[in-house]
Design a protein around this motif. Structure first.
Motif, PDB file in Angstrom:
ATOM      1  N   THR A   1       0.838  -1.208   0.000  1.00  0.00           N
ATOM      2  CA  THR A   1       0.000   0.000   0.000  1.00  0.00           C
ATOM      3  C   THR A   1       0.864   1.245   0.000  1.00  0.00           C
ATOM      4  O   THR A   1       0.623   2.191  -0.755  1.00  0.00           O
ATOM      5  N   HIS A   2       1.901   1.246   0.843  1.00  0.00           N
ATOM      6  CA  HIS A   2       2.823   2.384   0.922  1.00  0.00           C
ATOM      7  C   HIS A   2       3.489   2.616  -0.431  1.00  0.00           C
ATOM      8  O   HIS A   2       3.577   3.757  -0.896  1.00  0.00           O
ATOM      9  N   LEU A   3       3.960   1.558  -1.056  1.00  0.00           N
ATOM     10  CA  LEU A   3       4.620   1.684  -2.361  1.00  0.00           C
ATOM     11  C   LEU A   3       3.661   2.271  -3.392  1.00  0.00           C
ATOM     12  O   LEU A   3       4.025   3.175  -4.142  1.00  0.00           O
TER      13      LEU A   3
ATOM     14  N   TRP B   1       5.203  10.394  -5.765  1.00  0.00           N
ATOM     15  CA  TRP B   1       6.505  10.651  -6.356  1.00  0.00           C
ATOM     16  C   TRP B   1       6.352  11.090  -7.813  1.00  0.00           C
ATOM     17  O   TRP B   1       7.027  12.015  -8.277  1.00  0.00           O
ATOM     18  N   SER B   2       5.478  10.440  -8.538  1.00  0.00           N
ATOM     19  CA  SER B   2       5.272  10.789  -9.938  1.00  0.00           C
ATOM     20  C   SER B   2       4.821  12.242 -10.073  1.00  0.00           C
ATOM     21  O   SER B   2       5.343  12.984 -10.924  1.00  0.00           O
TER      22      SER B   2
ATOM     23  N   ASP C   1       7.180  15.191 -11.787  1.00  0.00           N
ATOM     24  CA  ASP C   1       6.669  16.014 -12.890  1.00  0.00           C
ATOM     25  C   ASP C   1       6.762  17.500 -12.542  1.00  0.00           C
ATOM     26  O   ASP C   1       7.180  18.314 -13.357  1.00  0.00           O
ATOM     27  N   LEU C   2       6.346  17.843 -11.334  1.00  0.00           N
ATOM     28  CA  LEU C   2       6.370  19.234 -10.907  1.00  0.00           C
ATOM     29  C   LEU C   2       7.793  19.787 -10.899  1.00  0.00           C
ATOM     30  O   LEU C   2       8.049  20.868 -11.433  1.00  0.00           O
ATOM     31  N   THR C   3       8.725  19.050 -10.309  1.00  0.00           N
ATOM     32  CA  THR C   3      10.094  19.554 -10.219  1.00  0.00           C
ATOM     33  C   THR C   3      10.756  19.614 -11.589  1.00  0.00           C
ATOM     34  O   THR C   3      11.515  20.542 -11.862  1.00  0.00           O
ATOM     35  N   GLN C   4      10.482  18.644 -12.458  1.00  0.00           N
ATOM     36  CA  GLN C   4      11.072  18.688 -13.798  1.00  0.00           C
ATOM     37  C   GLN C   4      10.583  19.925 -14.541  1.00  0.00           C
ATOM     38  O   GLN C   4      11.375  20.642 -15.155  1.00  0.00           O
TER      39      GLN C   4
END
Length: 121
Positions: A94-96, A103-104, A108-111
């Motif tokens: 569930t955590h993964l 994370w995705s 995307d935001l940081t890129q």
């Protein structure tokens, strides 16, 4: 020699970056099935993350186990020493899943932010 230097430079990610994603990457390896620490390190290296030292990986796996995300089990070796195997728990799966989605979005935001043209000021 030049090729090796290029490969090393490409896989020598800043430690700050790896610290942010290493637990998620280790959990991702374990999503494929139970395995032992050396195999996890080899698979992370094969994925392009570079060499993850045991002094970094094993404490991380211990913390994930304490958090209830992994089960640990010693298995006897074939004529050699035993190995500690790690497996995802249901909470680990569930955590993964949840953290992978987060994370995705973060990646995307940081890129977009980091690679956007600089504004003229």
């Amino acid at each position: 020699m030049a090729t090796k230097q290029l490969v090393d430079a490409d896989t020598a990610w800043p430690g700050d970056w790896l610290r942010g994603v290493l637990s998620l990457c280790a959990l991702r390896v374990l999503a494929d099935g139970p395995t032992y620490g050396y195999d996890i390190a080899q698979r992370l290296a094969a994925a392009g993350l570079g060499e993850i030292k045991g002094g970094t990986l094993y404490p991380l796996l211990g913390r994930l186990a304490v958090a209830g995300l992994l089960d640990e089990e010693w298995r006897p070796g074939d004529g050699g020493p035993g190995r500690k195997y790690y497996a995802l728990t249901p909470a680990g799966r569930t955590h993964l899943r949840d953290e992978s989605a987060r994370w995705s979005r973060f990646a995307d935001l940081t890129q977009t932010f980091v690679t956007s043209p600089e504004a003229d000021r």
